[in-house]
Scaffold this active site. Sequence first.
Site, short mmCIF file in Angstrom:
data_model
loop_
_atom_site.label_atom_id
_atom_site.label_comp_id
_atom_site.label_asym_id
_atom_site.label_seq_id
_atom_site.Cartn_x
_atom_site.Cartn_y
_atom_site.Cartn_z
N LYS A 11 -3.69 -9.46 -34.42
CA LYS A 11 -3.15 -7.97 -34.97
C LYS A 11 -1.86 -7.69 -34.26
O LYS A 11 -1.23 -8.50 -33.62
CB LYS A 11 -4.14 -7.23 -33.96
N ASP A 136 -9.14 -4.25 -26.68
CA ASP A 136 -8.52 -4.34 -28.05
C ASP A 136 -9.86 -4.97 -28.88
O ASP A 136 -9.94 -5.02 -30.03
CB ASP A 136 -7.56 -5.33 -28.06
#
Length: 286
Positions: A11, A136
């Site tokens: 990401k 996350d």
Amino acid sequence: MEKLTLPAPAKLNLWLHITGRRADGYHELETVFQFLDHGDELSFSLREDGVIRLHSEIADVPHDSNLIVRAARKLQEQSGTRLGADIWLHKVLPMGGGIGGGSSDAATTLLALAHLWQLDWNEDRLAALGLALGADVPVFVRGHAAFAQGVGEQLTPVDPAEPWYVVLVPQVSVSTAEIFSHPELTRDSLPLKMRPVPEGNSRNDCQPAVEQRYPEVRNALISLGKFTEARMTGTGSCVFGAFPSKAEADRVLALLSETQTGFVAKGSNVSMLHRKLQSLIKKSSS
């Protein structure tokens, strides 16, 4: 036994603002997560004896401390299943790079084992379990680019542009805890009130502290900044810049290859993990 093989994508934090610090020491954030079509790969095989065994060792990470093993055991414990799994990891993403390697591996493990163990768990439940493993993890479980608030767990889907990225990987591992405890870290960015979230006039509040502590990151930002706006993702160390085509991104990476290590990847608002899972579900139902 047949293996289930799934990706664990990287990401980027397209920007990251720190808006405050909570009483428990965690920081309140606002950020936009987007996925890359680049990442680790995990394979899973069912065990009937309840044992969780990760067959791929990572230097300096004990087996039982690995987020993959912790995710598997947490799901096992909370679901009550008596099944186990053999797990193999092909590690591509750097540790301490700010591109979500450990969190993504954990999310892929949760989704894969929920599928393999035939658990009736929805995304909400898996994301809540994932949050206990790391802030996350939920965005990887949900698999859609998102505007995140709180410690990063309050997610609103967004659809930013999907350019090609050059991602530089400085040969340092940045400690998230070290950066968040840095005395000069900006902790008072104003929360955004505009929707949709503006892409301009944004930054990564962690970047100055990391640049000060790690000259390798500063050098990567300067090198890539000669070609496009360069920014750090997460708490570093990786640095990225957007390009309109793969050819242009490849050209820039080649020009930087004598002094920098990195890769080229396409930005994606739906993670390659979720695209693969959807194709598996379609195959099994047809």
